[in-house]
Design an enzyme around this catalytic site. Structure first.
Site, PDB file in Angstrom:
ATOM      1  N   GLU A 124     -15.633  19.239  10.870  1.00 59.32           N
ATOM      2  CA  GLU A 124     -16.302  17.942  10.718  1.00 59.32           C
ATOM      3  C   GLU A 124     -17.800  18.088  10.389  1.00 59.32           C
ATOM      4  O   GLU A 124     -18.290  17.419   9.481  1.00 59.32           O
ATOM      5  CB  GLU A 124     -16.108  17.095  11.983  1.00 59.32           C
ATOM      6  CG  GLU A 124     -14.684  16.569  12.082  1.00 59.32           C
ATOM      7  CD  GLU A 124     -14.281  16.128  13.484  1.00 59.32           C
ATOM      8  OE1 GLU A 124     -15.159  15.986  14.348  1.00 59.32           O
ATOM      9  OE2 GLU A 124     -13.072  15.931  13.706  1.00 59.32           O
ATOM     10  N   ASP A 175     -10.588  11.968   7.666  1.00 65.64           N
ATOM     11  CA  ASP A 175     -11.238  12.189   8.959  1.00 65.64           C
ATOM     12  C   ASP A 175     -10.260  11.671  10.008  1.00 65.64           C
ATOM     13  O   ASP A 175     -10.081  10.466  10.154  1.00 65.64           O
ATOM     14  CB  ASP A 175     -12.564  11.407   8.994  1.00 65.64           C
ATOM     15  CG  ASP A 175     -13.200  11.386  10.390  1.00 65.64           C
ATOM     16  OD1 ASP A 175     -12.674  12.036  11.311  1.00 65.64           O
ATOM     17  OD2 ASP A 175     -14.244  10.707  10.543  1.00 65.64           O
ATOM     18  N   LYS A 200      -5.759  12.977  19.569  1.00 65.97           N
ATOM     19  CA  LYS A 200      -6.480  14.184  19.154  1.00 65.97           C
ATOM     20  C   LYS A 200      -6.789  15.081  20.350  1.00 65.97           C
ATOM     21  O   LYS A 200      -6.870  16.294  20.212  1.00 65.97           O
ATOM     22  CB  LYS A 200      -7.765  13.753  18.455  1.00 65.97           C
ATOM     23  CG  LYS A 200      -8.465  14.857  17.697  1.00 65.97           C
ATOM     24  CD  LYS A 200      -9.577  14.241  16.878  1.00 65.97           C
ATOM     25  CE  LYS A 200     -10.431  15.273  16.186  1.00 65.97           C
ATOM     26  NZ  LYS A 200     -11.476  14.609  15.387  1.00 65.97           N
ATOM     27  N   ASP A 251     -23.010  14.494  16.675  1.00 68.26           N
ATOM     28  CA  ASP A 251     -21.885  13.576  16.481  1.00 68.26           C
ATOM     29  C   ASP A 251     -21.524  12.880  17.791  1.00 68.26           C
ATOM     30  O   ASP A 251     -20.939  13.488  18.687  1.00 68.26           O
ATOM     31  CB  ASP A 251     -20.686  14.373  15.930  1.00 68.26           C
ATOM     32  CG  ASP A 251     -19.466  13.487  15.652  1.00 68.26           C
ATOM     33  OD1 ASP A 251     -19.457  12.315  16.074  1.00 68.26           O
ATOM     34  OD2 ASP A 251     -18.522  13.984  15.009  1.00 68.26           O
TER      35      ASP A 251
HETATM   36  P1  ADP Z   1     -14.548   9.004  16.774  1.00 65.91           P
HETATM   37  O1  ADP Z   1     -15.230  10.006  15.926  1.00 65.91           O
HETATM   38  O2  ADP Z   1     -14.460   9.403  18.222  1.00 65.91           O
HETATM   39  O3  ADP Z   1     -13.207   8.596  16.241  1.00 65.91           O
HETATM   40  P2  ADP Z   1     -16.389   6.901  15.817  1.00 65.91           P
HETATM   41  O4  ADP Z   1     -17.349   7.775  15.142  1.00 65.91           O
HETATM   42  O5  ADP Z   1     -15.546   6.014  14.973  1.00 65.91           O
HETATM   43  O6  ADP Z   1     -15.474   7.669  16.856  1.00 65.91           O
HETATM   44  O7  ADP Z   1     -17.248   5.994  16.848  1.00 65.91           O
HETATM   45  C1  ADP Z   1     -16.719   4.925  17.543  1.00 65.91           C
HETATM   46  C2  ADP Z   1     -17.745   4.427  18.537  1.00 65.91           C
HETATM   47  O8  ADP Z   1     -18.928   3.967  17.876  1.00 65.91           O
HETATM   48  C3  ADP Z   1     -17.219   3.277  19.385  1.00 65.91           C
HETATM   49  O9  ADP Z   1     -17.505   3.510  20.743  1.00 65.91           O
HETATM   50  C4  ADP Z   1     -18.049   2.100  18.866  1.00 65.91           C
HETATM   51  O10 ADP Z   1     -18.258   1.119  19.882  1.00 65.91           O
HETATM   52  C5  ADP Z   1     -19.364   2.768  18.495  1.00 65.91           C
HETATM   53  N1  ADP Z   1     -20.183   1.960  17.581  1.00 65.91           N
HETATM   54  C6  ADP Z   1     -19.825   1.492  16.373  1.00 65.91           C
HETATM   55  N2  ADP Z   1     -20.838   0.752  15.833  1.00 65.91           N
HETATM   56  C7  ADP Z   1     -21.852   0.742  16.739  1.00 65.91           C
HETATM   57  C8  ADP Z   1     -23.170   0.155  16.788  1.00 65.91           C
HETATM   58  N3  ADP Z   1     -23.618  -0.608  15.802  1.00 65.91           N
HETATM   59  N4  ADP Z   1     -23.928   0.359  17.894  1.00 65.91           N
HETATM   60  C9  ADP Z   1     -23.455   1.113  18.912  1.00 65.91           C
HETATM   61  N5  ADP Z   1     -22.250   1.684  18.924  1.00 65.91           N
HETATM   62  C10 ADP Z   1     -21.443   1.521  17.855  1.00 65.91           C
HETATM   63 MG    MG Z   2     -15.604  11.308  14.452  1.00 61.55          MG
END
Ligand code: ADP
Ligand code: MG
Length: 615
Positions: free
Chosen positions: A187, A24, A87, A211
């Site tokens: 995805e 991913d 990205k 998402d």
């Molecule tokens: P991407 O797909 O854009 O790479 P992710 O799916 O990894 O991103 O999501 C990252 C986001 O999720 C960040 O903004 C992080 O602060 C948020 N996040 C992670 N855990 C929590 C939580 N427990 N509560 C709220 N937000 C969260």
């Molecule tokens: Mg993602």
């Protein structure tokens, strides 16, 4: 068509015991997973804590590179060398990203609005492909360390809305990182597979994948039928995610406590505290901390009030996606939550209320995409006997473009039958004929690939270079017959040819070709980048010459002299320089001529006005 598995070390054909990993490659975080005893396993850091690798790259002044958590800390003191959100740049031209360039703390080159973007770090220039390859190399070494064996094949996920150029860029990044990218998977499709949806051929379902990540929001509506996923609609917001919530909390505190933020480091610290508070509020009712001696507090209720408008926007997107798919909330059978920000209870309850159903949140929303990619990889590896592999093209098909580069039109592993088209133009004024050479293979230079056919599109009406619209269409039918059509769209001139790509090539030969492409990926990319820079440089020299000619009536002698001098330098760089030297000369010429080009435009406009009869 062939379904083959190739041992990349020996080049021999293998039928079993293949390891293909799922990746991913996220905007904020990236992960890698594999299948063990039929179940997806996320590879974690050596401390066994987290599987997330922040998608951040830091270039030390000595050009050494770090990726992930180690790179993130440099965001504060050295933002110009710390690259994030790569990205967002994949397969994009400068004009595509100009509107959000200010979000990025590093330098994006603005030399030609229609070309693919490059990032400048010191005196080096990086394409988004180079940058993504750094993240992929990190993931590759992480899993190789965990499993103590080399990993060479991967499935990489991309958003459902990614276009061909973005998908191709992702493939190229994989190749550059030494990975054979067997498939690019959407995805939301991967997330569905992680929940076991779409694994049985008789299943017929409509799925919504919600998402909400760090910087982006995507909603995808998918239809599964006969084991095939179809994307019915996508919607979303490329600037809505967890980062916005962090910023909203910072603004809330700054306002409530009248905080004075003295410097960049304070700002970053407060942002990180806000993220910590946000995560804590997903499980507790309030959160407190101390910031430079000032106690700060935020309750879940206060946070939810900040959150509300953002969630509203995502729900509007969901409604828009349903409308595009001609569906109602009740037509959706399953709703899948993806992305770290869907851990927030209010997000879950609002989405569930909108669709009128429980949402799927049993799996870790950070990990579902990588887990699903690993399942897709396992299917491709032939380890799931019950699942049929669809027929695919075993090698990429494309044509030769300027400088002997291979331009892929149908990437390998594309399901057949299929048809793809790309548009090109001429590089010489008044060009009447165009030779189209069709190649098969994975190398970046056509000389290393297999030539399938060659034909001439003739009778193109004479036009200046860059004006003709040439479309090359590849149509591959279920029997593996390729038909190539070439047309000049302005005049309607068309020509076509039939080829049998698999004729006279056996599995051993295919295996050797694939193996070579991975072995030479790094050197191939260097040659490709150099050739592209040379092509760009030559075009600049040509247009600078034309510019002097067309504006001789007002250009000063020393201006002409300076353009000639800079063009001379560029010419020299094109003939003998490296990619970065050519790029530097292009920048130099550009910087000098851009204001002159603006001036030329004014002169032309003034001339045109004078020509008009105003009585
Ligand atoms: P991407 O797909 O854009 O790479 P992710 O799916 O990894 O991103 O999501 C990252 C986001 O999720 C960040 O903004 C992080 O602060 C948020 N996040 C992670 N855990 C929590 C939580 N427990 N509560 C709220 N937000 C969260
Ligand atoms: Mg993602």
């Amino acid at each position: 068509m062939a379904k083959i598995a190739i041992d990349l070390k020996s080049g021999s054909i293998k039928k079993e015991d293949q390891l293909i990993v799922g990746i991913d490659l996220g905007t904020t975080n990236s992960l890698v997973a594999y299948i063990q005893n039929g179940e997806p396993v996320i590879v974690r850091d050596p401390e066994g804590q987290s599987g997330l690798v922040p998608s951040i790259i830091y270039f030390h002044p000595d050009h050494s590179v770090v990726v992930g958590h180690d790179a993130r800390q440099h965001l504060i003191h050295d933002p110009g060398r710390t690259i994030f959100s790569v990205k967002r740049l994949m397969g994009k031209s400068y004009s595509d990203i100009a509107s959000y360039e200010h979000h990025l703390g590093y330098e994006i080159l603005n030399d030609d609005k229609d070309r693919l973007v490059k990032v400048r770090v010191g005196d080096r220039f990086y394409s988004p492909i180079d940058l993504s390859a750094h993240i992929l190399r990190k993931l590759k070494s992480r899993i190789e360390e965990a499993l103590s064996k080399p990993v060479e094949k991967a499935v990489i996920t991309v958003p459902a809305y990614f276009n061909d150029a973005q998908r191709q860029a992702t493939r190229d990044a994989g190749k550059l990182a030494g990975l054979d990218v067997l498939r690019i998977v959407n995805e939301p499709t991967a997330a569905s597979l992680a929940y076991g949806l779409g694994l049985s051929p008789e299943e017929q379902k409509t799925i919504a994948v919600y998402d909400l990540g760090g910087g982006t929001f995507d909603i995808s509506i998918l239809r599964i039928e006969d084991g095939v996923f179809e994307v019915l609609a996508t919607n979303g917001d490329t600037f809505l995610g967890g980062d916005d919530l962090d910023n909203a909390i910072v603004a809330f505190w700054t306002d409530k406590y009248g905080l004075k933020i003295a410097n960049a480091s304070d700002k970053q610290t407060l942002r990180l505290e806000a993220e910590r508070a946000k995560k804590a509020l997903s499980v507790s009712e309030y959160h407190t901390l101390d910031f430079n001696g000032q106690p700060l507090r935020i309750s879940r209720e206060e946070f939810e009030a900040l959150l509300e408008p953002f969630v509203d926007r995502t729900i509007l997107s969901c409604a828009a996606a349903l409308k595009d798919a001609h569906l109602k909330p009740a037509n959706i059978h399953e709703i899948i939550m993806v992305g770290g920000s869907t851990r927030i209870p209010l997000v879950k309850s609002r989405v569930s209320a909108f669709f009128g159903k429980q949402v799927h949140d049993e799996l870790d929303p950070d990990e579902v995409v990588a887990a699903g990619a690993a399942i897709q990889a396992d299917i491709l590896a032939g380890n799931r006997k019950d699942l049929l592999l669809l027929d695919i093209t075993p090698l990429s098909l494309g044509i030769e473009t300027v400088g002997g580069l291979m331009d892929v039109i149908i990437p390998r592993n594309t399901k057949v039958p299929c048809g793809y088209a790309r548009q090109y133009t001429t590089s010489v004024d008044g060009q009447k004929n165009l030779k189209i050479s069709v190649y098969q293979g994975e190398r970046d230079l056509v000389t290393n690939n297999r030539k399938l056919a060659e034909f001439i599109l003739s009778d193109i009406p004479p036009m200046p270079a860059g004006i003709p619209k040439l479309e090359i269409r590849f149509q591959l039918n279920a029997d593996g017959i390729l038909q190539v059509f070439a047309s000049e769209l302005r005049s309607g001139t068309t020509q076509s040819i039939m080829v049998k790509p698999q004729y006279g090539i056996d599995e051993e030969e295919m295996g050797r070709m694939l193996l070579d492409s991975i072995r030479h990926a790094e050197t191939d990319m260097v040659v490709k980048a150099l050739t592209e820079a040379q092509n760009e440089g030559r075009m600049m020299v040509h247009s600078a010459g034309k510019f002097i000619q067309q504006n001789s009536n007002w250009l000063e002698e020393d201006q002409v002299g300076e353009i000639r001098r800079l063009t001379g330098l560029l010419n020299e760089a094109v003939d003998t320089g490296t990619k970065d030297e050519i790029q530097t000369s292009i920048e130099g010429l550009n910087a000098y001529t851009t204001p002159l080009a603006h001036r030329a435009l004014e002169v032309h406009v003034a001339g045109a006005m004078r020509g008009q009869a105003i009585k």
